[in-house]
Design a protein around this motif. Structure first.
Motif, short mmCIF file in Angstrom:
data_model
loop_
_atom_site.label_atom_id
_atom_site.label_comp_id
_atom_site.label_asym_id
_atom_site.label_seq_id
_atom_site.Cartn_x
_atom_site.Cartn_y
_atom_site.Cartn_z
N ALA A 106 0.57 -1.31 0.38
CA ALA A 106 0.46 0.28 0.02
C ALA A 106 0.88 1.45 0.04
O ALA A 106 0.81 2.54 -0.87
N ARG A 107 2.12 1.47 0.53
CA ARG A 107 2.87 2.45 0.79
C ARG A 107 3.62 2.72 -0.51
O ARG A 107 3.50 3.38 -0.74
N LYS A 108 3.59 1.46 -1.02
CA LYS A 108 4.42 1.94 -2.50
C LYS A 108 3.94 1.87 -3.12
O LYS A 108 3.92 3.16 -4.47
N SER A 109 2.41 1.80 -3.56
CA SER A 109 1.41 1.95 -4.63
C SER A 109 0.79 3.45 -4.20
O SER A 109 0.98 4.11 -5.33
N GLU A 110 1.37 4.12 -3.16
CA GLU A 110 1.27 5.67 -3.00
C GLU A 110 2.03 6.55 -3.14
O GLU A 110 1.66 7.60 -3.43
N LEU A 111 3.73 5.89 -3.10
CA LEU A 111 4.73 6.08 -3.47
C LEU A 111 4.13 6.24 -5.43
O LEU A 111 4.66 8.34 -5.38
N ARG A 112 4.25 5.68 -5.55
CA ARG A 112 4.23 5.71 -6.85
C ARG A 112 3.31 6.82 -8.17
O ARG A 112 3.18 7.54 -8.75
N THR A 113 1.62 6.91 -6.78
CA THR A 113 1.00 7.52 -7.36
C THR A 113 1.50 9.28 -7.03
O THR A 113 1.13 9.87 -7.77
N ARG A 114 1.81 9.44 -5.71
CA ARG A 114 2.07 10.42 -6.01
C ARG A 114 3.23 10.66 -7.00
O ARG A 114 3.15 12.45 -7.11
N MET A 115 4.42 9.94 -7.28
CA MET A 115 5.60 10.69 -8.37
C MET A 115 5.02 10.75 -9.37
O MET A 115 5.08 11.96 -10.36
N LYS A 116 3.84 9.98 -10.08
CA LYS A 116 2.77 9.79 -11.15
C LYS A 116 2.48 11.26 -11.59
O LYS A 116 1.92 11.82 -12.09
N LYS A 117 1.60 11.52 -10.35
CA LYS A 117 1.11 13.42 -10.66
C LYS A 117 2.31 14.54 -11.17
O LYS A 117 1.51 15.21 -11.03
N VAL A 118 3.07 14.49 -9.72
CA VAL A 118 3.98 15.42 -10.63
C VAL A 118 5.03 15.51 -11.92
O VAL A 118 4.20 15.86 -12.03
N PHE A 119 5.17 14.18 -12.15
CA PHE A 119 5.27 14.02 -13.40
C PHE A 119 4.44 14.33 -13.99
O PHE A 119 4.88 15.44 -15.36
N GLU A 120 3.46 14.54 -14.82
CA GLU A 120 2.03 14.79 -15.35
C GLU A 120 1.68 15.96 -14.85
O GLU A 120 1.92 17.03 -16.26
N ALA A 121 2.13 16.70 -13.55
CA ALA A 121 2.30 17.96 -13.36
C ALA A 121 2.97 18.99 -13.92
O ALA A 121 2.80 19.71 -14.51
N LEU A 122 4.49 18.19 -14.55
CA LEU A 122 5.37 19.05 -14.58
C LEU A 122 5.33 18.94 -16.33
O LEU A 122 6.31 19.79 -16.94
N ASP A 123 5.23 17.63 -16.87
CA ASP A 123 4.87 17.66 -18.36
C ASP A 123 4.06 18.70 -18.73
O ASP A 123 3.90 19.03 -20.03
N VAL A 124 2.86 19.25 -18.44
CA VAL A 124 1.55 19.56 -18.62
C VAL A 124 2.49 21.04 -18.47
O VAL A 124 2.53 21.94 -19.23
#
Length: 185
Positions: A98-116
């Motif tokens: 669960a913790r690793k899934s949360e980490l991946r989700t948070r990092m993915k959101k950051v990368f998507e925001a930076l790409d936009v």
């Protein structure tokens, strides 16, 4: 009866000379009864000239019945400590997953925001502030994962560095990046 055939063949093969030819035809000899060896499906006939011109004789051999002991190995019960360790490991696995899934989700959101933000041609410097907030949340969750042992500290540092590099790339792309002044000692 099959044991008699095996004994016969093994005694014939123990002769000092090599066998010349072995006939496996199904033609019956008058002195050999076809029902003598019902379990042998290949033949009841071996030619007389098979083994150095010697005679092939069959005789029944009485052997004592062998009694075998069958031991069934039941699966051994795990020790109590092993069962407890298995339960603990399963709890940790679910917690860490669960913790690793949360980490991946948070990092993915950051990368998507930076790409936009990087794709926007008319982006303003103030638009990076919400992304910085997302990065701070990602850093916090990475640090917590390292603290409780879900991630190795080097893995946590690597992930934080990855986020920082991506942010720096966007800042350089838009011309917002200014290097920190070098400290003089």
């Amino acid at each position: 009866m099959a044991m008699a055939a095996v004994h016969c063949l093994s005694s014939c093969l123990a002769l000092p000379c090599k066998p010349r030819n072995l006939s496996l035809r199904n033609s019956a000899l008058t002195r050999v009864n076809q029902t003598t060896f019902p379990s042998l499906s290949f033949s009841t006939n071996l030619s007389d000239n098979s083994f150095c011109g010697g005679r092939l004789s069959t005789r029944s051999v009485d052997r004592p019945a062998r009694h075998s002991v069958v031991c069934e190995a039941a699966p051994k019960k795990k020790a109590d400590s092993a069962e407890k360790r298995a339960r603990q490991a399963e709890k940790r696995r679910i917690y860490n997953k669960a913790r690793k899934s949360e980490l991946r989700t948070r990092m993915k959101k950051v990368f998507e925001a930076l790409d936009v933000l990087k794709k926007k041609s008319d982006a303003q410097f103030e638009e990076i502030l919400p992304v910085e907030k997302l990065i701070a949340e990602a850093y916090s969750s990475i640090d917590k994962a390292v603290k409780v042992g879900t991630l190795h500290r080097n893995t946590g540092a690597h992930r934080k560095s990855r986020l920082a590099r991506r942010k720096k790339t966007v800042e350089i792309h838009h011309g917002w990046y200014t290097s920190a002044p070098a400290e003089t000692a």
